[in-house]
Design an enzyme around this catalytic site. Structure first.
Site, short mmCIF file in Angstrom:
data_model
loop_
_atom_site.label_atom_id
_atom_site.label_comp_id
_atom_site.label_asym_id
_atom_site.label_seq_id
_atom_site.Cartn_x
_atom_site.Cartn_y
_atom_site.Cartn_z
N LYS A 74 -21.06 21.62 -27.44
CA LYS A 74 -21.25 22.44 -26.32
C LYS A 74 -22.24 23.57 -26.73
CE LYS A 74 -19.55 25.24 -22.82
NZ LYS A 74 -18.35 26.18 -21.74
N PHE A 94 -13.76 25.61 -20.64
CA PHE A 94 -13.25 26.42 -19.58
C PHE A 94 -14.06 26.56 -18.32
CE2 PHE A 94 -16.21 30.06 -19.20
CZ PHE A 94 -17.06 30.08 -20.35
N GLY A 95 -13.72 26.74 -17.26
CA GLY A 95 -14.42 26.89 -16.13
C GLY A 95 -14.70 25.54 -15.57
N TYR A 96 -15.94 25.36 -15.21
CA TYR A 96 -16.54 24.10 -14.46
C TYR A 96 -17.04 22.92 -15.86
CZ TYR A 96 -17.15 27.29 -10.27
OH TYR A 96 -16.70 28.10 -9.45
N ASP A 97 -16.58 23.30 -17.02
CA ASP A 97 -16.63 22.40 -17.72
C ASP A 97 -16.61 20.87 -17.48
OD1 ASP A 97 -18.31 24.05 -19.53
OD2 ASP A 97 -16.75 24.42 -20.89
N ASP A 154 -23.00 37.75 -18.09
CA ASP A 154 -22.72 37.08 -16.82
C ASP A 154 -23.23 35.72 -16.56
OD1 ASP A 154 -21.47 38.07 -14.25
OD2 ASP A 154 -23.32 37.58 -13.42
N LYS A 190 -15.00 32.68 -23.01
CA LYS A 190 -16.38 33.30 -23.60
C LYS A 190 -16.31 33.85 -24.99
CE LYS A 190 -18.08 34.88 -18.95
NZ LYS A 190 -18.77 36.08 -18.37
#
Ligand code: ITT
Length: 209
Positions: free
Chosen positions: A183, A160-163, A72, A16
């Protein structure tokens, strides 16, 4: 536009932070959350509630004197009734990490033909100095959404994460297979920042025009 406004990003998520540094560059001077400030339990049942919890916690830690931005966000999967949603960071357990969260989502979604999903981001910006007596801060909320589908196997090393498993509607590539700039141009976070900037238009935030 005046001088960039210093803003503390109330997150411990490095992905983030990298995105905010790109997205907010011209208007805000992005500053990290000091190590002395803890992060609160995210007890809210909506993205907005949790964004406000994180923003207020950091704002108080900083003495109410610095602008704070909290994010969030998460992925809502249609066939799973919107899960993991606000639980996205801890879907496979607290501290489980991105790879475990992705694996759990793929396992739960394996029997489903409907792969529709969306990323949601809610931003909470707190600025020192309210407008009315006793009003200690100014609060701005903004939301961004990105629709797409969940792929069956991860692809790409960016983001990152679910990318690596998320393919935006109309795209052939996942969010982890494109540049950060590509992105940002479509992402839930990019859209939320654009919405926030629209809401701030006319406010005395950016200094003299
Ligand atoms: P902070 O609370 O410190 O900001 P966090 O990672 O715990 O960090 P959230 O509670 O907002 O943040 O959880 C968001 C999760 O949703 C994040 O960990 C990712 O798994 C996922 N997510 C959010 N935005 C994403 C994005 O742009 N790409 C991929 N996954 C994303």
């Amino acid at each position: 536009m005046g001088k960039p406004v210093p803003v503390v990003i109330a997150t411990r998520n490095r992905g983030k932070v990298a995105e905010f540094a790109r997205l907010l560059g011209a208007r805000f001077q992005v500053e990290p959350l000091p190590a002395a400030c803890s992060t609160p339990a995210e007890t809210g049942s909506s993205f907005a509630e949790n964004a406000l919890i994180k923003a207020r916690h950091a704002f108080q830690c900083l003495g109410g004197e610095r602008a704070v931005l909290a994010d969030d966000s998460g992925i809502e999967v249609f066939a799973l009734g919107g899960r993991p949603g606000v639980e996205s960071a801890r879907f496979a357990g607290v501290g489980a990490g991105d790879a475990a969260n992705v694996a759990k989502l793929l396992a739960e979604l394996a029997p489903h033909a409907d792969r529709r999903a969306r990323f949601v981001c809610v931003l909470a910006l707190l600025l020192p100095g309210g407008t009315a007596a006793g009003d200690l801060e100014r609060v701005f909320l903004a939301e961004g959404v990105l629709e797409g589908t969940v792929e069956r196997t991860p692809r790409g090393a960016g983001g990152f994460g679910y990318d690596p498993i998320f393919r935006p509607e109309g795209w052939e590539r996942t969010l982890a297979e494109v540049t950060g700039g590509s992105k940002d141009a479509v992402s839930h976070r990019g859209r939320a920042v654009a919405e926030l900037v629209r809401r701030l238009a006319g406010e005395k935030v950016f200094g003299a025009a």
